[in-house]
Design a protein around this motif. Sequence first.
Motif, PDB file in Angstrom:
ATOM      1  N   ASP A  38      70.556 -16.523 -15.327  1.00 32.35           N
ATOM      2  CA  ASP A  38      70.057 -15.854 -16.539  1.00 32.35           C
ATOM      3  C   ASP A  38      68.561 -16.095 -16.747  1.00 32.35           C
ATOM      4  O   ASP A  38      68.051 -16.024 -17.863  1.00 32.35           O
ATOM      5  CB  ASP A  38      70.841 -16.311 -17.761  1.00 32.35           C
ATOM      6  N   SER A  39      67.852 -16.362 -15.653  1.00 32.39           N
ATOM      7  CA  SER A  39      66.420 -16.649 -15.730  1.00 32.39           C
ATOM      8  C   SER A  39      65.675 -15.511 -16.430  1.00 32.39           C
ATOM      9  O   SER A  39      65.899 -14.331 -16.158  1.00 32.39           O
ATOM     10  CB  SER A  39      65.870 -16.854 -14.318  1.00 32.39           C
ATOM     11  N   ILE A  40      64.766 -15.890 -17.315  1.00 30.87           N
ATOM     12  CA  ILE A  40      63.958 -14.943 -18.089  1.00 30.87           C
ATOM     13  C   ILE A  40      62.594 -14.824 -17.429  1.00 30.87           C
ATOM     14  O   ILE A  40      61.933 -15.837 -17.174  1.00 30.87           O
ATOM     15  CB  ILE A  40      63.785 -15.449 -19.538  1.00 30.87           C
ATOM     16  N   THR A  51      69.009 -12.967 -11.758  1.00 30.23           N
ATOM     17  CA  THR A  51      68.633 -12.987 -10.347  1.00 30.23           C
ATOM     18  C   THR A  51      68.699 -11.608  -9.689  1.00 30.23           C
ATOM     19  O   THR A  51      67.902 -11.324  -8.798  1.00 30.23           O
ATOM     20  CB  THR A  51      69.485 -14.001  -9.569  1.00 30.23           C
ATOM     21  N   ALA A  52      69.611 -10.748 -10.120  1.00 30.57           N
ATOM     22  CA  ALA A  52      69.647  -9.399  -9.538  1.00 30.57           C
ATOM     23  C   ALA A  52      68.354  -8.652  -9.852  1.00 30.57           C
ATOM     24  O   ALA A  52      67.784  -7.981  -8.987  1.00 30.57           O
ATOM     25  CB  ALA A  52      70.859  -8.621 -10.049  1.00 30.57           C
ATOM     26  N   ALA A  53      67.873  -8.794 -11.079  1.00 33.79           N
ATOM     27  CA  ALA A  53      66.618  -8.144 -11.476  1.00 33.79           C
ATOM     28  C   ALA A  53      65.429  -8.760 -10.730  1.00 33.79           C
ATOM     29  O   ALA A  53      64.490  -8.056 -10.359  1.00 33.79           O
ATOM     30  CB  ALA A  53      66.415  -8.247 -12.986  1.00 33.79           C
ATOM     31  N   ASP A 107      53.586 -19.917 -16.194  1.00 29.21           N
ATOM     32  CA  ASP A 107      54.219 -21.097 -16.771  1.00 29.21           C
ATOM     33  C   ASP A 107      55.700 -21.027 -16.485  1.00 29.21           C
ATOM     34  O   ASP A 107      56.312 -19.961 -16.541  1.00 29.21           O
ATOM     35  CB  ASP A 107      53.880 -21.292 -18.253  1.00 29.21           C
ATOM     36  N   TRP A 108      56.229 -22.152 -16.080  1.00 31.42           N
ATOM     37  CA  TRP A 108      57.611 -22.266 -15.624  1.00 31.42           C
ATOM     38  C   TRP A 108      58.350 -23.280 -16.483  1.00 31.42           C
ATOM     39  O   TRP A 108      57.816 -24.338 -16.801  1.00 31.42           O
ATOM     40  CB  TRP A 108      57.667 -22.772 -14.190  1.00 31.42           C
ATOM     41  N   THR A 109      59.611 -22.968 -16.803  1.00 33.59           N
ATOM     42  CA  THR A 109      60.504 -23.910 -17.476  1.00 33.59           C
ATOM     43  C   THR A 109      61.751 -24.051 -16.625  1.00 33.59           C
ATOM     44  O   THR A 109      62.298 -23.044 -16.164  1.00 33.59           O
ATOM     45  CB  THR A 109      60.877 -23.421 -18.896  1.00 33.59           C
ATOM     46  N   PHE A 110      62.197 -25.284 -16.430  1.00 41.06           N
ATOM     47  CA  PHE A 110      63.294 -25.573 -15.509  1.00 41.06           C
ATOM     48  C   PHE A 110      64.544 -26.066 -16.211  1.00 41.06           C
ATOM     49  O   PHE A 110      64.482 -26.763 -17.225  1.00 41.06           O
ATOM     50  CB  PHE A 110      62.848 -26.627 -14.486  1.00 41.06           C
ATOM     51  N   ALA A 111      65.689 -25.737 -15.614  1.00 41.33           N
ATOM     52  CA  ALA A 111      66.979 -26.281 -16.022  1.00 41.33           C
ATOM     53  C   ALA A 111      67.130 -27.682 -15.430  1.00 41.33           C
ATOM     54  O   ALA A 111      66.362 -28.080 -14.543  1.00 41.33           O
ATOM     55  CB  ALA A 111      68.107 -25.364 -15.524  1.00 41.33           C
ATOM     56  N   GLU A 112      68.120 -28.400 -15.882  1.00 42.72           N
ATOM     57  CA  GLU A 112      68.338 -29.770 -15.414  1.00 42.72           C
ATOM     58  C   GLU A 112      68.545 -29.856 -13.903  1.00 42.72           C
ATOM     59  O   GLU A 112      68.198 -30.859 -13.281  1.00 42.72           O
ATOM     60  CB  GLU A 112      69.536 -30.397 -16.128  1.00 42.72           C
ATOM     61  N   ASP A 113      69.115 -28.803 -13.294  1.00 45.50           N
ATOM     62  CA  ASP A 113      69.384 -28.830 -11.850  1.00 45.50           C
ATOM     63  C   ASP A 113      68.152 -28.486 -11.004  1.00 45.50           C
ATOM     64  O   ASP A 113      68.222 -28.469  -9.778  1.00 45.50           O
ATOM     65  CB  ASP A 113      70.536 -27.899 -11.492  1.00 45.50           C
ATOM     66  N   GLY A 114      67.017 -28.203 -11.642  1.00 45.49           N
ATOM     67  CA  GLY A 114      65.789 -27.906 -10.914  1.00 45.49           C
ATOM     68  C   GLY A 114      65.546 -26.428 -10.680  1.00 45.49           C
ATOM     69  O   GLY A 114      64.491 -26.046 -10.175  1.00 45.49           O
ATOM     70  N   LYS A 115      66.511 -25.577 -11.049  1.00 46.16           N
ATOM     71  CA  LYS A 115      66.276 -24.131 -10.935  1.00 46.16           C
ATOM     72  C   LYS A 115      65.419 -23.675 -12.115  1.00 46.16           C
ATOM     73  O   LYS A 115      65.524 -24.205 -13.226  1.00 46.16           O
ATOM     74  CB  LYS A 115      67.597 -23.366 -10.899  1.00 46.16           C
ATOM     75  N   MET A 116      64.602 -22.665 -11.846  1.00 46.89           N
ATOM     76  CA  MET A 116      63.723 -22.166 -12.891  1.00 46.89           C
ATOM     77  C   MET A 116      64.513 -21.273 -13.842  1.00 46.89           C
ATOM     78  O   MET A 116      65.176 -20.346 -13.415  1.00 46.89           O
ATOM     79  CB  MET A 116      62.555 -21.397 -12.269  1.00 46.89           C
ATOM     80  N   ARG A 117      64.414 -21.555 -15.136  1.00 47.83           N
ATOM     81  CA  ARG A 117      65.137 -20.754 -16.121  1.00 47.83           C
ATOM     82  C   ARG A 117      64.230 -19.796 -16.887  1.00 47.83           C
ATOM     83  O   ARG A 117      64.697 -18.883 -17.541  1.00 47.83           O
ATOM     84  CB  ARG A 117      65.941 -21.621 -17.072  1.00 47.83           C
ATOM     85  N   LYS A 118      62.896 -20.007 -16.739  1.00 45.37           N
ATOM     86  CA  LYS A 118      61.951 -19.073 -17.364  1.00 45.37           C
ATOM     87  C   LYS A 118      60.655 -19.077 -16.563  1.00 45.37           C
ATOM     88  O   LYS A 118      60.158 -20.137 -16.170  1.00 45.37           O
ATOM     89  CB  LYS A 118      61.662 -19.469 -18.806  1.00 45.37           C
ATOM     90  N   ARG A 119      60.134 -17.871 -16.310  1.00 39.85           N
ATOM     91  CA  ARG A 119      58.866 -17.705 -15.600  1.00 39.85           C
ATOM     92  C   ARG A 119      58.050 -16.653 -16.330  1.00 39.85           C
ATOM     93  O   ARG A 119      58.521 -15.540 -16.556  1.00 39.85           O
ATOM     94  CB  ARG A 119      59.110 -17.246 -14.154  1.00 39.85           C
ATOM     95  N   GLN A 120      56.829 -17.017 -16.695  1.00 38.43           N
ATOM     96  CA  GLN A 120      55.920 -16.056 -17.297  1.00 38.43           C
ATOM     97  C   GLN A 120      54.649 -16.030 -16.452  1.00 38.43           C
ATOM     98  O   GLN A 120      54.077 -17.074 -16.158  1.00 38.43           O
ATOM     99  CB  GLN A 120      55.587 -16.450 -18.736  1.00 38.43           C
ATOM    100  N   MET A 121      54.241 -14.819 -16.073  1.00 35.38           N
ATOM    101  CA  MET A 121      53.078 -14.647 -15.199  1.00 35.38           C
ATOM    102  C   MET A 121      52.081 -13.688 -15.818  1.00 35.38           C
ATOM    103  O   MET A 121      52.469 -12.671 -16.385  1.00 35.38           O
ATOM    104  CB  MET A 121      53.529 -14.096 -13.840  1.00 35.38           C
ATOM    105  N   CYS A 122      50.835 -14.057 -15.702  1.00 38.56           N
ATOM    106  CA  CYS A 122      49.741 -13.188 -16.109  1.00 38.56           C
ATOM    107  C   CYS A 122      48.776 -13.145 -14.934  1.00 38.56           C
ATOM    108  O   CYS A 122      48.389 -14.198 -14.413  1.00 38.56           O
ATOM    109  CB  CYS A 122      49.058 -13.752 -17.346  1.00 38.56           C
ATOM    110  N   GLY A 123      48.422 -11.957 -14.482  1.00 35.01           N
ATOM    111  CA  GLY A 123      47.528 -11.850 -13.332  1.00 35.01           C
ATOM    112  C   GLY A 123      46.658 -10.617 -13.418  1.00 35.01           C
ATOM    113  O   GLY A 123      46.998  -9.641 -14.085  1.00 35.01           O
ATOM    114  N   ASN A 124      45.540 -10.688 -12.721  1.00 32.05           N
ATOM    115  CA  ASN A 124      44.599  -9.576 -12.651  1.00 32.05           C
ATOM    116  C   ASN A 124      44.219  -9.341 -11.197  1.00 32.05           C
ATOM    117  O   ASN A 124      43.880 -10.282 -10.477  1.00 32.05           O
ATOM    118  CB  ASN A 124      43.327  -9.892 -13.451  1.00 32.05           C
TER     119      ASN A 124
END
Length: 151
Positions: A38-40, A51-53, A107-124
Motif C-alpha cells: 500500500d506504498s504511497i 506496488t501494481a501502480a 523523502d522516504w518513510t519506511f515500515a518496520e520490515d524495511g520496505k518503503m511505505r511512502k515516497r515523495q519525489m520532486c525533480g526538475n
Amino acid sequence: MSLAPPFTEKTARAKVKKAQDLWNGQNPKTIAQAYTPDSIWRNRSSFFVGTAAIEEFLAKKWEREKSYRLRKELFAFTGDKIAVQFWYEFQDAHDGMKWKRCYGLEDWTFAEDGKMRKRQMCGNDIEIDDVARWFRDGVDVNEVDISEAHW
C-alpha cells in the motif's frame, strides 16, 4: 547489516545505495518488491498507491527515459525516514532522444520490515548536450565528481 529502521548513518547510506542500484537495474517488478503493498507515492505531479501502480509507473518511465543512469546520496535521516538528493541522466524518447539530467530530492518513510511505505519525489529536468554528461558508459556513478554548484 539490517537495513530496517531505526536507521544509523551507516545503514541510511547503505539503504540509499541499495535503492540506487535497484533503480539502475531498471526492473519495475524487482523494484516494486522494495515497497509495501500500500506504498504511497508522489512523483512530480503523479500521485498513486500500491506496488501494481509502482510497476506500471516505472515501466512507462523507462519507455521514455533511455540510457538511464542514476546517482542517489543521503541528505538526512531520522529513525524511519531518509531524505535523498539525486541526479540522473537519460535520453528522452519522447523528445528526439535529447540528453537530459534530472535534479531532485526524495523523502522516504519506511515500515518496520524495511520496505518503503511512502515516497515523495520532486525533480526538475534540464536539457544537456553530450559533452556535459556525467554518467557515461563504463563510469561508476559513485565516482563522478559532482561539484557543490550541483548539490
